[in-house]
Write an enzyme that holds these catalytic residues in place. Sequence first.
Site, short mmCIF file in Angstrom:
data_model
loop_
_atom_site.label_atom_id
_atom_site.label_comp_id
_atom_site.label_asym_id
_atom_site.label_seq_id
_atom_site.Cartn_x
_atom_site.Cartn_y
_atom_site.Cartn_z
CB CYS A 254 73.63 58.56 6.26
SG CYS A 254 74.40 58.35 7.84
N1 LIG Z 1 78.62 56.81 9.66
C1 LIG Z 1 78.03 57.98 9.41
O1 LIG Z 1 78.41 58.75 8.55
C2 LIG Z 1 76.83 58.41 10.21
C3 LIG Z 1 76.36 59.73 10.08
C4 LIG Z 1 75.26 60.13 10.81
C5 LIG Z 1 74.63 59.20 11.61
N2 LIG Z 1 75.09 57.93 11.72
C6 LIG Z 1 74.39 57.02 12.60
O2 LIG Z 1 75.24 56.72 13.69
C7 LIG Z 1 74.98 55.39 14.14
C8 LIG Z 1 76.27 54.60 14.21
O3 LIG Z 1 76.80 54.50 12.89
P1 LIG Z 1 78.29 54.05 12.62
O4 LIG Z 1 78.46 54.15 11.16
O5 LIG Z 1 79.24 54.72 13.52
O6 LIG Z 1 78.18 52.48 13.07
P2 LIG Z 1 79.36 51.42 13.27
O7 LIG Z 1 78.71 50.08 13.14
O8 LIG Z 1 80.53 51.77 12.44
O9 LIG Z 1 79.81 51.63 14.78
C9 LIG Z 1 79.01 51.27 15.86
C10 LIG Z 1 79.93 50.79 16.99
O10 LIG Z 1 79.11 50.48 18.10
C11 LIG Z 1 79.72 49.39 18.80
N3 LIG Z 1 78.72 48.79 19.70
C12 LIG Z 1 77.64 48.06 19.39
N4 LIG Z 1 76.95 47.75 20.50
C13 LIG Z 1 77.60 48.34 21.54
C14 LIG Z 1 77.35 48.39 22.94
N5 LIG Z 1 76.30 47.80 23.51
N6 LIG Z 1 78.22 49.08 23.70
C15 LIG Z 1 79.28 49.69 23.15
N7 LIG Z 1 79.56 49.67 21.83
C16 LIG Z 1 78.72 49.00 21.04
C17 LIG Z 1 80.20 48.50 17.69
O11 LIG Z 1 81.21 47.62 18.13
C18 LIG Z 1 80.73 49.54 16.68
O12 LIG Z 1 82.10 49.79 16.89
C19 LIG Z 1 73.94 54.80 13.18
O13 LIG Z 1 72.66 54.95 13.73
C20 LIG Z 1 74.06 55.68 11.96
O14 LIG Z 1 72.88 55.75 11.24
C21 LIG Z 1 76.21 57.52 11.05
#
Ligand SMILES: NC(=O)c1ccc[n+]([C@@H]2O[C@H](COP(=O)([O-])OP(=O)(O)OC[C@H]3O[C@@H](n4cnc5c(N)ncnc54)[C@H](O)[C@@H]3O)[C@@H](O)[C@H]2O)c1
Length: 444
Positions: A254
């Site tokens: 992030c």
């Molecule tokens: N990881 C963190 O610490 C964190 C913290 C705050 C905000 N965020 C935000 O959260 C969001 C997600 O981050 P993340 O790290 O969990 O990402 P990630 O890539 O680990 O997980 C995203 C998931 O979404 C799934 N996906 C993609 N398209 C899809 C669809 N159409 N339908 C259903 N599932 C689908 C993928 O298969 C994956 O499992 C980002 O915008 C990130 O900036 C993450």
Amino acid sequence: MAACFAARGLRVHAVDLDPEKVSAINRKLPPVHEPGLAELLQESNGQLSASQDTEAAVLASDATFIVVATPSEPDGGFSLRYAIACCESIGRALRSKSGYHLVVMTSTVMPGSTGSELQSALERSSGKIAGEDFGLCYSPEFIALGSVIRDFYHPDFLLIGESDPRAGDVLSEIYRHTCKNSPAIARMNFINAEITKLAVNTYITTKITYANMLARLCEKLPGADVNVVTDALGLDTRIGAKYLKGAVSYGGPCFPRDNRAFAALAARSGARSDLAEATDTFNRAQISAIADVVRGRRRGDDRVGILGLTYKPNTDVVEESFGLLLAKELDTAGIPVVVFDPSANLTRAFTLHPNIQVAASAEDCIAQSAVVVLATPWQEFRDLPVEAWLQPGFAAPSFKSRARVVIDCWRSLGHLADMQGLQYLRLGFGEPAERPVATATSSR
Ligand SMILES: NC(=O)c1ccc[n+]([C@@H]2O[C@H](COP(=O)([O-])OP(=O)(O)OC[C@H]3O[C@@H](n4cnc5c(N)ncnc54)[C@H](O)[C@@H]3O)[C@@H](O)[C@H]2O)c1
């Protein structure tokens, strides 16, 4: 989020395109590494099920949270390619749904996205109007990996950008049901909520970088100690003590990208973002600054050991981590490197760096190294017995008659400070003068 909601008694239909994650959740196994998640999944009492079917999940629920990845683009902005595809599936389900439904964008997006591309994708595919026929909110989570569950249940505040008051009311009610504290709820329009999300992280990265700037300054001034300075600075309530520890570059999924997105947003909008740019530049420069300290302590064919590859303790994420970037920089310069981390999955991390060795244990990493860098302050490195640091090892010939150098980026190995047989260097501290040291093979 799905497990947290389910453990608070909400019926949750989790959807992911990845069949392995779906299968893991249905077997109550954590699909990602996160402390407490395994226990939470067990607590869900049949409230949580997973599938790959977005439309069925929308039809069977009252609210949908979108948490798909929003990958960074070359200029630092965030791509909506997964989010738009997801909104289109949700919209197709909404087309045939008669009752009220709330759609919540949780993923981080570029300011302007929710009210334009995302709202359009939902309206186009559903044939309905946001704010009239269904509710739309932008509400990111301020959670940190390693403490996601605690952070989710005890937020400092909740941020809600809303299409209309009803949408914000429904979401506030869901959060009131799930939070274990009573956080303030900041409700506003989409653009202000989107800016606030980036502003929170950009402010924190600036603060971390300020502390790092002090650390690098203190190292140049004999007798200076960054801990003493930041401890005093943190007593000023206008500043506060959190995220004020001078150490290494910030990393993870992030902070670096939110900071760059802020700069990209300013550039796209014709505004200035000098602070965000300076923070990013200084942060990147931390890798070479500390690589230079390593070079200064290394002799001949010395191998360098790096302890800690995750961007912080208690996670397995190595994205933009200091340890990983330092290992790559040293390897690129032709310096032999051996690394160890208690949890990081390093299978793909060093694809382009086949010379970097991965040690079997922290002790093994130290034994192979003449210079050891503590890059991530895992508790288990602090708990190593002193013998582990003093072991003679099988390092390079140039090391045989000298003391092992320990570079402590976090000043968390203070018990090694006066150890004979080690040359202990704590970053953020201006050494008065180099002390004579005994040889690496001496024992205590
Ligand atoms: N990881 C963190 O610490 C964190 C913290 C705050 C905000 N965020 C935000 O959260 C969001 C997600 O981050 P993340 O790290 O969990 O990402 P990630 O890539 O680990 O997980 C995203 C998931 O979404 C799934 N996906 C993609 N398209 C899809 C669809 N159409 N339908 C259903 N599932 C689908 C993928 O298969 C994956 O499992 C980002 O915008 C990130 O900036 C993450």
